[in-house]
Design a protein around this motif. Structure first.
Motif, mmCIF file in Angstrom:
data_model
loop_
_atom_site.group_PDB
_atom_site.id
_atom_site.type_symbol
_atom_site.label_atom_id
_atom_site.label_comp_id
_atom_site.label_asym_id
_atom_site.label_seq_id
_atom_site.Cartn_x
_atom_site.Cartn_y
_atom_site.Cartn_z
ATOM 1 N N PRO A 131 0.828 -1.210 0.000
ATOM 2 C CA PRO A 131 0.000 0.000 0.000
ATOM 3 C C PRO A 131 0.860 1.256 0.000
ATOM 4 N N ALA A 132 0.314 2.310 -0.544
ATOM 5 C CA ALA A 132 1.011 3.603 -0.545
ATOM 6 C C ALA A 132 1.185 4.072 0.893
ATOM 7 N N ALA A 133 2.299 4.707 1.138
ATOM 8 C CA ALA A 133 2.576 5.206 2.485
ATOM 9 C C ALA A 133 1.579 6.308 2.838
ATOM 10 N N VAL A 134 0.952 6.153 3.951
ATOM 11 C CA VAL A 134 0.027 7.171 4.436
ATOM 12 C C VAL A 134 0.758 7.954 5.518
ATOM 13 N N PRO A 135 0.878 9.261 5.330
ATOM 14 C CA PRO A 135 1.589 10.032 6.351
ATOM 15 C C PRO A 135 0.858 9.973 7.689
ATOM 16 N N ALA A 136 1.633 10.018 8.749
ATOM 17 C CA ALA A 136 1.036 10.024 10.079
ATOM 18 C C ALA A 136 0.111 11.230 10.213
ATOM 19 N N ARG A 137 0.530 12.318 9.609
ATOM 20 C CA ARG A 137 -0.286 13.543 9.586
ATOM 21 C C ARG A 137 -0.160 14.153 8.204
ATOM 22 N N HIS A 138 -1.107 14.976 7.862
ATOM 23 C CA HIS A 138 -1.068 15.623 6.557
ATOM 24 C C HIS A 138 -0.447 17.007 6.613
ATOM 25 N N LEU A 139 -0.509 17.665 7.776
ATOM 26 C CA LEU A 139 0.023 19.015 7.924
ATOM 27 C C LEU A 139 0.921 19.088 9.151
ATOM 28 N N TYR A 140 2.031 19.821 8.997
ATOM 29 C CA TYR A 140 2.986 19.988 10.092
ATOM 30 C C TYR A 140 3.240 21.466 10.335
ATOM 31 N N THR A 141 3.450 21.828 11.591
ATOM 32 C CA THR A 141 3.848 23.196 11.904
ATOM 33 C C THR A 141 5.292 23.399 11.462
ATOM 34 N N VAL A 142 5.744 24.643 11.435
ATOM 35 C CA VAL A 142 7.126 24.940 11.063
ATOM 36 C C VAL A 142 8.086 24.263 12.043
ATOM 37 N N ASP A 143 7.763 24.299 13.329
ATOM 38 C CA ASP A 143 8.630 23.653 14.320
ATOM 39 C C ASP A 143 8.717 22.142 14.090
ATOM 40 N N GLU A 144 7.613 21.521 13.742
ATOM 41 C CA GLU A 144 7.630 20.079 13.462
ATOM 42 C C GLU A 144 8.413 19.789 12.183
ATOM 43 N N ALA A 145 8.224 20.618 11.168
ATOM 44 C CA ALA A 145 8.939 20.433 9.906
ATOM 45 C C ALA A 145 10.440 20.616 10.093
ATOM 46 N N LYS A 146 10.825 21.566 10.925
ATOM 47 C CA LYS A 146 12.263 21.773 11.135
ATOM 48 C C LYS A 146 12.892 20.559 11.806
ATOM 49 N N ARG A 147 12.154 19.898 12.684
ATOM 50 C CA ARG A 147 12.668 18.670 13.300
ATOM 51 C C ARG A 147 12.726 17.535 12.284
ATOM 52 N N LEU A 148 11.692 17.412 11.462
ATOM 53 C CA LEU A 148 11.664 16.361 10.446
ATOM 54 C C LEU A 148 12.795 16.521 9.436
ATOM 55 N N LEU A 149 13.090 17.767 9.073
ATOM 56 C CA LEU A 149 14.105 18.040 8.061
ATOM 57 C C LEU A 149 15.485 18.319 8.645
ATOM 58 N N SER A 150 15.588 18.360 9.967
ATOM 59 C CA SER A 150 16.864 18.663 10.644
ATOM 60 C C SER A 150 17.429 20.000 10.166
ATOM 61 N N MET A 151 16.566 20.995 10.144
ATOM 62 C CA MET A 151 16.951 22.342 9.702
ATOM 63 C C MET A 151 16.518 23.356 10.745
ATOM 64 N N SER A 152 17.162 24.511 10.703
ATOM 65 C CA SER A 152 16.780 25.573 11.620
ATOM 66 C C SER A 152 15.512 26.265 11.133
ATOM 67 N N ARG A 153 14.886 26.976 12.041
ATOM 68 C CA ARG A 153 13.671 27.729 11.713
ATOM 69 C C ARG A 153 13.933 28.734 10.595
ATOM 70 N N SER A 154 15.068 29.422 10.668
ATOM 71 C CA SER A 154 15.368 30.429 9.647
ATOM 72 C C SER A 154 15.574 29.793 8.274
ATOM 73 N N VAL A 155 16.178 28.616 8.228
ATOM 74 C CA VAL A 155 16.371 27.933 6.944
ATOM 75 C C VAL A 155 15.026 27.483 6.381
ATOM 76 N N ILE A 156 14.144 27.008 7.249
ATOM 77 C CA ILE A 156 12.808 26.610 6.786
ATOM 78 C C ILE A 156 12.104 27.802 6.139
ATOM 79 N N TYR A 157 12.105 28.956 6.825
ATOM 80 C CA TYR A 157 11.448 30.138 6.261
ATOM 81 C C TYR A 157 12.150 30.625 4.994
ATOM 82 N N GLU A 158 13.451 30.483 4.918
ATOM 83 C CA GLU A 158 14.196 30.848 3.701
ATOM 84 C C GLU A 158 13.745 29.972 2.530
ATOM 85 N N GLN A 159 13.591 28.681 2.779
ATOM 86 C CA GLN A 159 13.145 27.762 1.730
ATOM 87 C C GLN A 159 11.691 28.033 1.339
#
Length: 77
Positions: A7-35
């Protein structure tokens, strides 16, 4: 029949906050906003909250991998 269906991978969640995304991507908050500003990472707004779809995170990771392959990084010696 030996065919297996995965089966296709179903994400645990469909939407992440910036803080959650920065942890998932191992990036700083400023880099996330830059991207986000550069359009390399997609996001949506819900009220005042900036949320990053799981699909956008996967597309961003795929982008990074494809860039690494083009430049020759990530290849094992």
């Amino acid at each position: 029949m030996d065919a297996t269906i995965t089966p296709a991978a179903v994400p645990a969640r469909h939407l992440y906050t910036v803080d959650e995304a920065k942890r998932l991507l191992s990036m700083s908050r400023s880099v996330i906003y830059e991207q986000l500003r550069a359009g390399r990472l997609g996001s949506v707004k819900q009220g005042r909250a900036r949320l990053i779809p799981a699909k956008a995170i996967q597309q961003y990771v795929d982008l990074l991998i494809s860039e690494a392959e083009v430049t020759g990084y990530g290849n094992a010696a």
